[in-house]
Write a protein that holds these residues in place. Sequence first.
Motif, short mmCIF file in Angstrom:
data_model
loop_
_atom_site.label_atom_id
_atom_site.label_comp_id
_atom_site.label_asym_id
_atom_site.label_seq_id
_atom_site.Cartn_x
_atom_site.Cartn_y
_atom_site.Cartn_z
N LEU A 6 0.70 -0.91 -0.06
CA LEU A 6 -0.40 -0.02 0.07
C LEU A 6 0.99 0.91 0.31
O LEU A 6 1.56 1.38 0.72
N ILE A 19 -3.08 0.23 -3.86
CA ILE A 19 -2.24 -1.08 -4.39
C ILE A 19 -1.48 -0.70 -5.13
O ILE A 19 -2.13 -0.81 -6.53
N ALA A 69 -1.81 -6.14 2.45
CA ALA A 69 -2.08 -5.96 1.35
C ALA A 69 -2.83 -7.48 0.43
O ALA A 69 -3.74 -7.52 -0.06
#
Length: 81
Positions: A6, A19, A69
């Motif tokens: 991120l 992302i 993530a």
Amino acid sequence: MVKIRLTRLGAKKSPFYRIVVADSRNARGGKAIAQLGYYDPCKDPIELKVNVEEAKKWLSNGAQPTDTAKALLKKAGVIEA
């Protein structure tokens, strides 16, 4: 090593995250190789959008997601739980 992680954007106390695929040696807000989607925890309900095909391509090429993530990719249906 290539990581899926991120990148923080947004104003003070109202974060917004992208992302991204980036080299693990780059800074958190540094140059990214590709953008896979975004995550906005401040909205109700939480807003999460991920390009599934692109994410699967990077995962198959060996990109390692960070813990956060990985959790978001599971929520988006990219990774099976």
